[in-house]
Design a protein around this motif. Sequence first.
Motif, PDB file in Angstrom:
ATOM      1  N   LEU A   1       0.826  -1.206   0.000  1.00 43.64           N
ATOM      2  CA  LEU A   1       0.000   0.000   0.000  1.00 43.64           C
ATOM      3  C   LEU A   1       0.860   1.257   0.000  1.00 43.64           C
ATOM      4  CD1 LEU A   1      -2.814  -1.020   2.520  1.00 43.64           C
ATOM      5  CD2 LEU A   1      -2.976  -0.847   0.037  1.00 43.64           C
ATOM      6  N   VAL A   2       1.946   1.233   0.755  1.00 42.52           N
ATOM      7  CA  VAL A   2       2.838   2.397   0.772  1.00 42.52           C
ATOM      8  C   VAL A   2       3.470   2.619  -0.592  1.00 42.52           C
ATOM      9  CG1 VAL A   2       4.988   3.281   1.753  1.00 42.52           C
ATOM     10  CG2 VAL A   2       3.285   2.243   3.231  1.00 42.52           C
ATOM     11  N   PHE A   3       3.880   1.535  -1.260  1.00 43.78           N
ATOM     12  CA  PHE A   3       4.521   1.672  -2.567  1.00 43.78           C
ATOM     13  C   PHE A   3       3.550   2.181  -3.627  1.00 43.78           C
ATOM     14  CE2 PHE A   3       7.339  -2.133  -1.239  1.00 43.78           C
ATOM     15  CZ  PHE A   3       8.040  -1.289  -0.372  1.00 43.78           C
ATOM     16  N   ALA A   4       2.272   1.873  -3.457  1.00 39.97           N
ATOM     17  CA  ALA A   4       1.292   2.224  -4.483  1.00 39.97           C
ATOM     18  C   ALA A   4       0.672   3.590  -4.266  1.00 39.97           C
ATOM     19  CB  ALA A   4       0.186   1.169  -4.544  1.00 39.97           C
ATOM     20  N   LEU A   5       0.738   4.149  -3.051  1.00 41.61           N
ATOM     21  CA  LEU A   5       0.073   5.414  -2.763  1.00 41.61           C
ATOM     22  C   LEU A   5       1.057   6.559  -2.858  1.00 41.61           C
ATOM     23  CD1 LEU A   5      -2.156   4.351   0.266  1.00 41.61           C
ATOM     24  CD2 LEU A   5      -2.814   4.568  -2.121  1.00 41.61           C
ATOM     25  N   SER A   6       0.504   7.767  -3.008  1.00 44.76           N
ATOM     26  CA  SER A   6       1.323   8.965  -3.109  1.00 44.76           C
ATOM     27  C   SER A   6       1.920   9.287  -1.749  1.00 44.76           C
ATOM     28  CB  SER A   6       0.464  10.145  -3.593  1.00 44.76           C
ATOM     29  OG  SER A   6       1.211  11.339  -3.594  1.00 44.76           O
ATOM     30  N   GLY A   7       3.143   9.847  -1.782  1.00 47.36           N
ATOM     31  CA  GLY A   7       3.801  10.197  -0.531  1.00 47.36           C
ATOM     32  C   GLY A   7       4.131   8.971   0.286  1.00 47.36           C
ATOM     33  N   GLY A   8       4.601   7.944  -0.367  1.00 47.78           N
ATOM     34  CA  GLY A   8       4.852   6.675   0.302  1.00 47.78           C
ATOM     35  C   GLY A   8       5.815   6.854   1.465  1.00 47.78           C
ATOM     36  N   SER A   9       5.476   6.274   2.583  1.00 46.44           N
ATOM     37  CA  SER A   9       6.313   6.312   3.772  1.00 46.44           C
ATOM     38  C   SER A   9       6.221   4.965   4.460  1.00 46.44           C
ATOM     39  CB  SER A   9       5.865   7.430   4.715  1.00 46.44           C
ATOM     40  OG  SER A   9       6.593   7.369   5.923  1.00 46.44           O
ATOM     41  N   LEU A  10       7.300   4.553   5.032  1.00 46.13           N
ATOM     42  CA  LEU A  10       7.316   3.269   5.718  1.00 46.13           C
ATOM     43  C   LEU A  10       6.643   3.335   7.085  1.00 46.13           C
ATOM     44  CD1 LEU A  10      10.943   2.031   4.992  1.00 46.13           C
ATOM     45  CD2 LEU A  10       8.831   1.301   3.905  1.00 46.13           C
ATOM     46  N   THR A  11       6.440   4.529   7.613  1.00 52.49           N
ATOM     47  CA  THR A  11       5.907   4.621   8.970  1.00 52.49           C
ATOM     48  C   THR A  11       4.507   4.034   9.092  1.00 52.49           C
ATOM     49  OG1 THR A  11       7.221   6.629   9.223  1.00 52.49           O
ATOM     50  CG2 THR A  11       5.546   6.207  10.879  1.00 52.49           C
ATOM     51  N   PRO A  12       3.545   4.376   8.247  1.00 50.71           N
ATOM     52  CA  PRO A  12       2.232   3.727   8.386  1.00 50.71           C
ATOM     53  C   PRO A  12       2.292   2.221   8.177  1.00 50.71           C
ATOM     54  CG  PRO A  12       2.088   5.689   6.996  1.00 50.71           C
ATOM     55  CD  PRO A  12       3.526   5.392   7.175  1.00 50.71           C
ATOM     56  N   ALA A  13       3.146   1.767   7.259  1.00 51.08           N
ATOM     57  CA  ALA A  13       3.246   0.331   7.025  1.00 51.08           C
ATOM     58  C   ALA A  13       3.794  -0.395   8.243  1.00 51.08           C
ATOM     59  CB  ALA A  13       4.136   0.070   5.815  1.00 51.08           C
ATOM     60  N   LEU A  14       4.819   0.153   8.848  1.00 48.84           N
ATOM     61  CA  LEU A  14       5.388  -0.484  10.029  1.00 48.84           C
ATOM     62  C   LEU A  14       4.395  -0.482  11.190  1.00 48.84           C
ATOM     63  CD1 LEU A  14       9.000   0.991   9.888  1.00 48.84           C
ATOM     64  CD2 LEU A  14       8.293  -1.322   9.321  1.00 48.84           C
ATOM     65  N   ALA A  15       3.678   0.626  11.359  1.00 45.07           N
ATOM     66  CA  ALA A  15       2.695   0.674  12.442  1.00 45.07           C
ATOM     67  C   ALA A  15       1.545  -0.292  12.188  1.00 45.07           C
ATOM     68  CB  ALA A  15       2.168   2.103  12.590  1.00 45.07           C
ATOM     69  N   GLY A  16       1.075  -0.377  10.946  1.00 41.42           N
ATOM     70  CA  GLY A  16       0.037  -1.354  10.633  1.00 41.42           C
ATOM     71  C   GLY A  16       0.511  -2.779  10.838  1.00 41.42           C
ATOM     72  N   ALA A  17       1.765  -3.052  10.469  1.00 42.81           N
ATOM     73  CA  ALA A  17       2.309  -4.383  10.719  1.00 42.81           C
ATOM     74  C   ALA A  17       2.411  -4.673  12.210  1.00 42.81           C
ATOM     75  CB  ALA A  17       3.679  -4.503  10.066  1.00 42.81           C
ATOM     76  N   ALA A  18       2.719  -3.658  13.012  1.00 43.93           N
ATOM     77  CA  ALA A  18       2.771  -3.856  14.462  1.00 43.93           C
ATOM     78  C   ALA A  18       1.402  -4.211  15.020  1.00 43.93           C
ATOM     79  CB  ALA A  18       3.318  -2.592  15.135  1.00 43.93           C
ATOM     80  N   LEU A  19       0.350  -3.517  14.546  1.00 43.01           N
ATOM     81  CA  LEU A  19      -1.000  -3.833  15.016  1.00 43.01           C
ATOM     82  C   LEU A  19      -1.401  -5.246  14.591  1.00 43.01           C
ATOM     83  CD1 LEU A  19      -3.689  -3.111  16.308  1.00 43.01           C
ATOM     84  CD2 LEU A  19      -4.338  -1.962  14.173  1.00 43.01           C
ATOM     85  N   ALA A  20      -1.129  -5.600  13.343  1.00 47.64           N
ATOM     86  CA  ALA A  20      -1.470  -6.946  12.880  1.00 47.64           C
ATOM     87  C   ALA A  20      -0.690  -8.009  13.656  1.00 47.64           C
ATOM     88  CB  ALA A  20      -1.185  -7.059  11.388  1.00 47.64           C
ATOM     89  N   THR A  21       0.574  -7.739  13.939  1.00 50.07           N
ATOM     90  CA  THR A  21       1.371  -8.689  14.712  1.00 50.07           C
ATOM     91  C   THR A  21       0.819  -8.840  16.124  1.00 50.07           C
ATOM     92  OG1 THR A  21       3.309  -8.056  13.423  1.00 50.07           O
ATOM     93  CG2 THR A  21       3.698  -9.222  15.478  1.00 50.07           C
TER      94      THR A  21
END
Length: 908
Positions: free
Chosen positions: A557-577
Amino acid sequence: MDDSIFLFLALVGLALAVSGPAGLIVALVQRGRIAELERRLAVWERASSAREAGPRPLAPDAPRADAPPPQPVPAPPEPRAQSAETAPKTAPKIGPQPPPQAPPQAARPAAARPSLEERFGTRWTVWVGGLALAFGAALLVRYSAERGFFGPGVRVAGAVLLALGLLAAGELLRRRLRGEASTPPTWPDVPAVVTAAGTVALFGALYAAHALYGFLGPLAAFSGLAATGLAAMAAALLHGPALAGIGLVGAMATPLLVGGGSASLWPLALYLPVVAGSAYGFAWLKGWRALAVAGGLGAAAWAVLMALHAAGGGAAQADLVLQGALAALVLAVLPGRAVAQTEARLDRFAAGALAGVVLVAGAVLGLTADEGAHAGWIAAALAAVALPSAAGFLAAPAALGLPVAVVALAGALALWPEFGPAFEPDAVAPANDPLGLWLGTDAPGALPWFALAASAAIVAAGALRLLGGSRLPYATALAYAAGAALGPLAALALAYLRLSGGAVAPGFAAAAGALAALFCGLAALFRRQGEGTPSPALTLGLGAFASATVAALCLGLVFALSGGSLTPALAGAALATGLIARRLDIPALRWCVAGLAALVAGRLAWDPLLTGPGLSATPILNGLLIAYGLPALCLGLAAWVIRRGAPDVPEQVAQAVSLVLAGLLVFLQIRHALHGGDLAAPGTSLVEQGLTTLSALGFSLVLGRVSGAAASPVIRFGGLAFAALALVQGALGLGLAANPLLTDEPVAGGILVNDIVLAYGAPALAALALARASRGRRPVWFVRAAGLLGLGLAFLGTCLTVRHGFQGERIGLDRETGQPEWYAYSAAWLVLGLLALAYGIRRGSTLARLASAALVGLATLKAFLFDLAGLEGPLRALSFLGLGACLIGIGLVYQRLVFAQKPAEEAP
């Protein structure tokens, strides 16, 4: 000739002078040893006689008068001494038998520490003697050279003969002395010392023949010195590790002493692995770990030196691969191959050895990144990832090799050089690249394939080990799961950052989806395997790959959206984990949540501005919600999901990062709204400082409400931190930086509703509310600090409001102040003091009453010191009349309400 005779006579005299004291010392040492043996023999004889005597029979009690006469009892036969062969064999008894009692043994005397005399006679003399032999050989050659007794050839031959004689003497002493009684292990081995002296002498003779006299060419000298070092290590199998160390040092130093005779380093790249491999082999055969470590350190030093050479890139990379393979095999794989699964605990030494290999590989790859040997560089980087992965796969105690391989993969992608057209001559960046991989390097085609191959090696090693290791210890299985899950994710994220630079990359989004599908398939496989044969390792693998699936989707999702940032991806992965950890009850995944939160914190520390340049100017509904609000929400929910009773480290880490992100979201939204969407706008404003202070006080108030005895320490200290931030912001921002009295900036608004009321009045009320809410929850100093902050902001806001009413929108100090304005200050201070007094009496606040007294006192001083001389006409009279009435009223209030005497209680 006369000098030689004198030299001979001097040596004979020195021998006679030394032999007497040496003989006396030897006699004294032997005398002490004989006395010690006699003492031990006497102790042993006394203990033996005590065992033979046995316990004496007890005397019978005297018979009583009323007791019947004793019946005659046949006396038992006297025991005869019988040998072990003639003693009769008794039949075994049936039933439980008492445990056999061991015969009493004489206590062995504690081993006494060696005396100074023993240390001198048995240790120091041997070591100093061996050193003297080596120096004596060198001094004899030097003396002969200075006197010109012999030619260079005879000198070198004599040195070689002396070295060979010492080696022969060492071997003769070994054969003679090793048959004698064993010596204590603390005593140095005389044959080994003599052999070591001969080895050093032979090294010196060969080096002198090459460097001083030119009898040997570079190749012959190199071969002789190398053979001497290898032979010394081989002889160490008979003489001990010290000789092996000397041989290793000599063999490693040979290239520095002689050189190769050419500029090529390829012979050295083949020679050094032979030396290190010999050291590893001897260390493995004899169990000498120190020799193996010394060989590894020498190989590492040579690898870095070769990489520093101008044309040593390819040779250094080849040496790195060979030396890394040898070190991983001997130091990590072989010690753990025979360990059973149930006993396969993590080997820290193996992990340290593999980490050292990766560290040296990083240094070599970094130094040779621009040398032009592109295929060799890629092969060396791939080996740096594959070697620790293979070591962890082959030996379970070396399971930490998989996380080490992940670090190696990340380092290789970070150091990836710009190869250019030399590697791919026909490679031209296409105008329309569908994958978007031509942005970070001149040879991008190799980087994705390298990341794919290295990630596949790590995943295969971890997954296969988990599937076949159902009885692995929990920590070992966790190392496999962490490496297999984090390796591909790290490779994908770093390749994206390296090649796309944070822009939209549909190709990387597709790669993330494929990776998520792979992880999902592995999770399904582990679930089916766990249903058939449940085990903690399979459950851990299921949780790790399920969490990695969610993380890969977030990356996509980060790679496909504008203004890609790893921070939302890492936080979402933390919640899923966290959700997976709670659903499958895998405690280890809670630490993965903490690790992902730590990565978010690291990203934030590296660049606090997470939004990028294309931030929308719309207030509130902008990219800040995605960059800061979404990660804060995800990490806060993750901390709540993984909570298990008392707060622990994973929960607190997630909470802390969530609070920081939430605070930054509010502060940046304020700045975004007041500066038209430009977060980097210079300067600040009065309203911005006031709203920031108000927000910090609001955070502290909310955190203080939810904190309690069972609350997390992060919540409690977070409230204190936000309050401290509000105090600093109020003192520096509102008091100095943005104070319109000092800056003379215009104040917008009317008399009652303006910037001053918003910037000072709202934070003052919030600080007073915080002080009231913190009573009984926070320390006394915190309550007082919050109250003083509120009163200070209220006082400053009141003064500025009065000045704004008289001066208009600009209220700088350089503007003239009239008499009505001075009178208004006194009236405002008195009103503010009366309000503080009323609040203090109603709420029982001593601090409020003291503040009221301070305000009234300030108004009184102003009236007598300034109004009496500065005001004229009716204003002077009104000032004193109002002050007197207020003071009398305050005194009456204190008499009737604050310090009124209570009526005495009637006696019962």
